[in-house]
Motif scaffolding. Structure first.
Motif, PDB file in Angstrom:
ATOM      1  N   GLU A 397     -28.377 -16.224  52.287  1.00 28.85           N
ATOM      2  CA  GLU A 397     -27.180 -15.522  51.793  1.00 28.85           C
ATOM      3  C   GLU A 397     -26.222 -16.487  51.096  1.00 28.85           C
ATOM      4  OE1 GLU A 397     -28.454 -15.099  54.764  1.00 28.85           O
ATOM      5  OE2 GLU A 397     -28.961 -12.957  54.885  1.00 28.85           O
ATOM      6  N   LEU A 398     -26.071 -17.695  51.655  1.00 31.14           N
ATOM      7  CA  LEU A 398     -25.200 -18.683  51.026  1.00 31.14           C
ATOM      8  C   LEU A 398     -25.730 -19.089  49.653  1.00 31.14           C
ATOM      9  CD1 LEU A 398     -24.326 -21.055  54.042  1.00 31.14           C
ATOM     10  CD2 LEU A 398     -23.078 -19.057  53.200  1.00 31.14           C
ATOM     11  N   ALA A 399     -27.045 -19.225  49.556  1.00 34.11           N
ATOM     12  CA  ALA A 399     -27.651 -19.582  48.273  1.00 34.11           C
ATOM     13  C   ALA A 399     -27.415 -18.488  47.231  1.00 34.11           C
ATOM     14  CB  ALA A 399     -29.144 -19.834  48.451  1.00 34.11           C
ATOM     15  N   PHE A 400     -27.557 -17.225  47.635  1.00 27.47           N
ATOM     16  CA  PHE A 400     -27.320 -16.110  46.711  1.00 27.47           C
ATOM     17  C   PHE A 400     -25.868 -16.111  46.219  1.00 27.47           C
ATOM     18  CE2 PHE A 400     -30.909 -13.282  48.579  1.00 27.47           C
ATOM     19  CZ  PHE A 400     -31.823 -13.931  47.769  1.00 27.47           C
ATOM     20  N   LEU A 401     -24.930 -16.327  47.142  1.00 25.87           N
ATOM     21  CA  LEU A 401     -23.515 -16.329  46.761  1.00 25.87           C
ATOM     22  C   LEU A 401     -23.198 -17.464  45.800  1.00 25.87           C
ATOM     23  CD1 LEU A 401     -21.989 -15.563  50.278  1.00 25.87           C
ATOM     24  CD2 LEU A 401     -21.886 -14.059  48.282  1.00 25.87           C
ATOM     25  N   PHE A 402     -23.777 -18.649  46.050  1.00 24.02           N
ATOM     26  CA  PHE A 402     -23.515 -19.794  45.181  1.00 24.02           C
ATOM     27  C   PHE A 402     -24.156 -19.597  43.806  1.00 24.02           C
ATOM     28  CE2 PHE A 402     -24.342 -24.281  43.836  1.00 24.02           C
ATOM     29  CZ  PHE A 402     -23.011 -24.640  43.670  1.00 24.02           C
ATOM     30  N   LEU A 403     -25.371 -19.057  43.784  1.00 23.39           N
ATOM     31  CA  LEU A 403     -26.031 -18.795  42.501  1.00 23.39           C
ATOM     32  C   LEU A 403     -25.275 -17.732  41.704  1.00 23.39           C
ATOM     33  CD1 LEU A 403     -29.785 -18.821  43.595  1.00 23.39           C
ATOM     34  CD2 LEU A 403     -28.608 -20.531  42.189  1.00 23.39           C
ATOM     35  N   PHE A 404     -24.691 -16.766  42.401  1.00 27.13           N
ATOM     36  CA  PHE A 404     -23.881 -15.748  41.727  1.00 27.13           C
ATOM     37  C   PHE A 404     -22.683 -16.407  41.047  1.00 27.13           C
ATOM     38  CE2 PHE A 404     -20.528 -12.519  41.606  1.00 27.13           C
ATOM     39  CZ  PHE A 404     -21.197 -11.445  41.040  1.00 27.13           C
ATOM     40  N   TYR A 405     -22.037 -17.342  41.747  1.00 28.97           N
ATOM     41  CA  TYR A 405     -20.898 -18.069  41.171  1.00 28.97           C
ATOM     42  C   TYR A 405     -21.335 -18.858  39.934  1.00 28.97           C
ATOM     43  CZ  TYR A 405     -17.547 -21.903  40.599  1.00 28.97           C
ATOM     44  OH  TYR A 405     -16.672 -22.821  40.077  1.00 28.97           O
ATOM     45  N   LEU A 406     -22.437 -19.608  40.061  1.00 27.31           N
ATOM     46  CA  LEU A 406     -22.912 -20.411  38.933  1.00 27.31           C
ATOM     47  C   LEU A 406     -23.265 -19.526  37.740  1.00 27.31           C
ATOM     48  CD1 LEU A 406     -25.226 -23.048  40.680  1.00 27.31           C
ATOM     49  CD2 LEU A 406     -22.876 -23.372  39.840  1.00 27.31           C
ATOM     50  N   ALA A 407     -23.921 -18.406  38.004  1.00 30.80           N
ATOM     51  CA  ALA A 407     -24.344 -17.525  36.912  1.00 30.80           C
ATOM     52  C   ALA A 407     -23.139 -16.932  36.193  1.00 30.80           C
ATOM     53  CB  ALA A 407     -25.239 -16.411  37.460  1.00 30.80           C
ATOM     54  N   THR A 408     -22.148 -16.435  36.951  1.00 30.63           N
ATOM     55  CA  THR A 408     -20.988 -15.801  36.314  1.00 30.63           C
ATOM     56  C   THR A 408     -20.146 -16.820  35.548  1.00 30.63           C
ATOM     57  OG1 THR A 408     -19.866 -15.991  38.467  1.00 30.63           O
ATOM     58  CG2 THR A 408     -20.813 -13.855  37.910  1.00 30.63           C
ATOM     59  N   VAL A 409     -19.983 -18.018  36.108  1.00 35.70           N
ATOM     60  CA  VAL A 409     -19.208 -19.046  35.403  1.00 35.70           C
ATOM     61  C   VAL A 409     -19.944 -19.498  34.143  1.00 35.70           C
ATOM     62  CG1 VAL A 409     -18.384 -21.428  35.554  1.00 35.70           C
ATOM     63  CG2 VAL A 409     -17.947 -19.842  37.433  1.00 35.70           C
ATOM     64  N   ALA A 410     -21.266 -19.651  34.236  1.00 33.16           N
ATOM     65  CA  ALA A 410     -22.049 -20.062  33.068  1.00 33.16           C
ATOM     66  C   ALA A 410     -21.940 -19.025  31.955  1.00 33.16           C
ATOM     67  CB  ALA A 410     -23.511 -20.269  33.464  1.00 33.16           C
ATOM     68  N   ILE A 411     -22.029 -17.751  32.328  1.00 33.01           N
ATOM     69  CA  ILE A 411     -21.888 -16.683  31.324  1.00 33.01           C
ATOM     70  C   ILE A 411     -20.486 -16.726  30.715  1.00 33.01           C
ATOM     71  CG2 ILE A 411     -21.844 -14.185  30.977  1.00 33.01           C
ATOM     72  CD1 ILE A 411     -23.969 -13.991  33.208  1.00 33.01           C
ATOM     73  N   SER A 412     -19.472 -16.973  31.551  1.00 30.62           N
ATOM     74  CA  SER A 412     -18.082 -17.030  31.061  1.00 30.62           C
ATOM     75  C   SER A 412     -17.904 -18.155  30.055  1.00 30.62           C
ATOM     76  CB  SER A 412     -17.123 -17.217  32.238  1.00 30.62           C
ATOM     77  OG  SER A 412     -17.243 -16.180  33.168  1.00 30.62           O
ATOM     78  N   ILE A 413     -18.432 -19.332  30.378  1.00 24.71           N
ATOM     79  CA  ILE A 413     -18.297 -20.485  29.478  1.00 24.71           C
ATOM     80  C   ILE A 413     -19.038 -20.232  28.173  1.00 24.71           C
ATOM     81  CG2 ILE A 413     -18.899 -22.920  29.179  1.00 24.71           C
ATOM     82  CD1 ILE A 413     -18.418 -23.291  32.163  1.00 24.71           C
ATOM     83  N   PHE A 414     -20.228 -19.660  28.276  1.00 21.46           N
ATOM     84  CA  PHE A 414     -21.016 -19.353  27.072  1.00 21.46           C
ATOM     85  C   PHE A 414     -20.287 -18.332  26.208  1.00 21.46           C
ATOM     86  CE2 PHE A 414     -24.112 -16.578  24.960  1.00 21.46           C
ATOM     87  CZ  PHE A 414     -24.784 -17.500  24.174  1.00 21.46           C
ATOM     88  N   TYR A 415     -19.726 -17.289  26.833  1.00 18.32           N
ATOM     89  CA  TYR A 415     -19.023 -16.248  26.086  1.00 18.32           C
ATOM     90  C   TYR A 415     -17.770 -16.822  25.428  1.00 18.32           C
ATOM     91  CZ  TYR A 415     -16.672 -11.807  25.126  1.00 18.32           C
ATOM     92  OH  TYR A 415     -16.040 -10.754  24.508  1.00 18.32           O
ATOM     93  N   GLU A 416     -17.043 -17.657  26.180  1.00 19.98           N
ATOM     94  CA  GLU A 416     -15.818 -18.245  25.639  1.00 19.98           C
ATOM     95  C   GLU A 416     -16.111 -19.119  24.430  1.00 19.98           C
ATOM     96  OE1 GLU A 416     -12.597 -21.120  25.129  1.00 19.98           O
ATOM     97  OE2 GLU A 416     -14.645 -21.565  25.794  1.00 19.98           O
ATOM     98  N   ARG A 417     -17.169 -19.924  24.512  1.00 17.57           N
ATOM     99  CA  ARG A 417     -17.536 -20.784  23.375  1.00 17.57           C
ATOM    100  C   ARG A 417     -17.998 -19.971  22.167  1.00 17.57           C
ATOM    101  NH1 ARG A 417     -20.950 -25.570  26.508  1.00 17.57           N
ATOM    102  NH2 ARG A 417     -19.124 -26.632  27.440  1.00 17.57           N
ATOM    103  N   LYS A 418     -18.713 -18.914  22.441  1.00 15.39           N
ATOM    104  CA  LYS A 418     -19.198 -18.078  21.330  1.00 15.39           C
ATOM    105  C   LYS A 418     -18.030 -17.371  20.628  1.00 15.39           C
ATOM    106  CE  LYS A 418     -22.492 -14.399  20.274  1.00 15.39           C
ATOM    107  NZ  LYS A 418     -23.495 -13.447  20.825  1.00 15.39           N
ATOM    108  N   GLN A 419     -17.075 -16.894  21.427  1.00 11.12           N
ATOM    109  CA  GLN A 419     -15.924 -16.186  20.855  1.00 11.12           C
ATOM    110  C   GLN A 419     -15.044 -17.115  20.014  1.00 11.12           C
ATOM    111  OE1 GLN A 419     -16.943 -12.872  21.224  1.00 11.12           O
ATOM    112  NE2 GLN A 419     -14.732 -12.525  21.401  1.00 11.12           N
ATOM    113  N   ASN A 420     -14.985 -18.395  20.401  1.00 13.07           N
ATOM    114  CA  ASN A 420     -14.078 -19.319  19.741  1.00 13.07           C
ATOM    115  C   ASN A 420     -14.801 -20.283  18.798  1.00 13.07           C
ATOM    116  OD1 ASN A 420     -11.468 -18.606  21.149  1.00 13.07           O
ATOM    117  ND2 ASN A 420     -12.726 -19.132  22.902  1.00 13.07           N
ATOM    118  N   ALA A 421     -16.072 -19.995  18.550  1.00 14.21           N
ATOM    119  CA  ALA A 421     -16.819 -20.858  17.626  1.00 14.21           C
ATOM    120  C   ALA A 421     -16.296 -20.672  16.199  1.00 14.21           C
ATOM    121  CB  ALA A 421     -18.315 -20.535  17.681  1.00 14.21           C
ATOM    122  N   VAL A 422     -16.170 -21.743  15.502  1.00 14.11           N
ATOM    123  CA  VAL A 422     -15.646 -21.698  14.121  1.00 14.11           C
ATOM    124  C   VAL A 422     -16.810 -21.689  13.150  1.00 14.11           C
ATOM    125  CG1 VAL A 422     -14.221 -22.831  12.408  1.00 14.11           C
ATOM    126  CG2 VAL A 422     -13.576 -22.909  14.819  1.00 14.11           C
TER     127      VAL A 422
END
Length: 422
Positions: A397-422
């Protein structure tokens, strides 16, 4: 230098929270009100398992051995309180009107007809072997089978109905079994003393113990971890709102052009809200340990379990923070992030077992529940509180929760970079 930037990001988040009184109320006060209110409401349900009796109507038209045995079994149970001042019509009206959960009506001559039926069948069996007992001189005609009438409130759930019918069937079966033994004794003329009350197979429930005391689940053991998780995930609302504010006020632009990497910005939020999650957890535990006993509720026992419980809280907090960061990154306005964040948390709580235990859900929803981070956190809490598991027992359960955090943050960073790409 990186630690200094992380510290400044942490301070910034604290200042943002100080200006958001509504967010602080949501984070701290609302969960405390929920845990007290819901636990008080649910406590009576859990106490039904500990001795509170359900009033039911019992009508005895037989007034003989079998009906007295059934009445005695019901009175000795820890479930029912018998009400006898009814006839069948008034009992039916009262139950169907919802005044009582159920009524049991014993028919006339039940004992007499049961004895005749058993004597007839036993006599036929003995005769088929060519054995004629002293009492088997005349053939006994078996009477028609009798029916015990059970009336249930239309709002009563199927589980309660099945439980009652199984209990009544078991009592009648045991009575019939004893009478069959007695009938064979009479037919064969044997004087052997058969132990009528001893079952060849019996059941014994083995429960976890703490010292000499059985560990019994109660409303507090469910509600403290459940509403702690709900509180932890509700930080999604103020977290996502703050992220949207940063975009609307241009703070995120300054963050992008500064030499500080974006992930440090995310880590600052993570550390800030992890501290909030720990405070939420400690407040909930304090209510369970110190306040509940004064409200005639069971105390929440955390002896020897605090380290494991705090570990689960940290990982559940990471999952909630990741979800909040993702929502705040994708949403463009507070009108999008606030209602969607609140609604999504309620949905995750519903399918995760916070409102209704997962085993009571339809099979499809039980499968869906396995994908809810709240369900992972709740199972981890249950493993520690009710099953005495250590960190190794909740590693999945701890592994699932941590992987969920990593996945959502990774998606957030990817989305933020894509939105602000020049």
């Amino acid at each position: 230098m990186l630690l200094y930037k992380l510290w400044r990001s942490f301070i910034k988040e604290i200042l943002l929270l100080k200006r958001d009184i509504g967010g602080i109320v949501i984070i701290f006060v609302m969960p405390l009100l929920l845990i007290v209110t819901i636990t008080l409401i649910q406590d009576s349900t859990f106490k039904n398992l500990e001795g509170s009796k359900i009033p039911i109507i019992f009508i005895d038209n037989d007034k003989s051995e079998v009906s007295k045995n059934i009445k005695g079994e019901l009175e000795n149970s820890k479930t029912f309180q018998l009400l006898t001042n009814f006839n069948e019509k008034s009992a039916q009206d009262a139950v169907f009107a919802g005044d009582y959960q159920m009524a049991i009506v014993i028919p006339e001559n039940l004992t007499k007809d049961l004895n005749s039926n058993i004597d007839s069948k036993v006599q036929a069996i003995v005769s088929s072997f060519g054995l004629e007992g002293d009492s088997a001189k005349t053939k006994i005609e078996a009477p028609k089978a009798k029916e015990i009438h059970l009336y249930f409130d239309p709002a009563t759930n199927a589980g309660f109905k099945n439980s009652v019918m199984n209990s009544v069937n078991k009592m009648v079966f045991e009575i019939e079994n004893k009478k069959i033994y007695k009938a064979f004794q009479d037919q064969l003329g044997t004087t052997e003393n058969l132990d009528e009350n001893k079952n060849l197979i019996s059941f014994k429930e083995i429960t976890p113990k703490k010292g000499e005391m059985d560990i019994m689940p109660n409303s507090v053991q469910h509600n403290v971890p459940a509403w702690t998780l709900f509180a932890i995930f509700f930080i999604v609302v103020p977290l996502s709102i703050n992220l949207v504010k940063e975009k609307s006020q241009g703070t995120n632009v300054r963050a992008r052009i500064s030499p500080t990497p974006y992930f440090v910005h995310i880590l600052g939020k993570t550390f800030t809200y992890l501290i909030i999650c720990i405070i939420q957890f400690l407040l909930m535990v304090a209510v369970g340990v110190f306040l509940f006993p004064y409200m005639d509720l069971p105390a929440f026992d955390v002896s020897g379990k605090m380290f494991q419980l705090i570990t689960v809280t940290l990982f559940a907090g990471l999952a909630a923070i990741g979800f909040g960061v993702l929502l705040g990154t994708i949403a463009d306005t507070q009108e999008q992030s606030a209602p969607f964040g609140a609604t999504s948390v309620v949905v995750l709580a519903a399918i995760g077992g916070i409102w209704v235990p997962v085993f009571l859900m339809p099979e499809f929803m039980q499968t869906v529940a396995k994908f809810s981070p709240m369900n992972w956190g709740l199972n981890a809490y249950y493993d520690i509180i009710l099953r005495n598991s250590g960190i190794g027992g909740i590693a999945k359960e701890l592994a699932f929760l941590f992987l969920f955090y990593l996945a959502t943050v990774a998606i957030s960073i990817f989305y933020e970079r894509k939105q602000n790409a020049v």
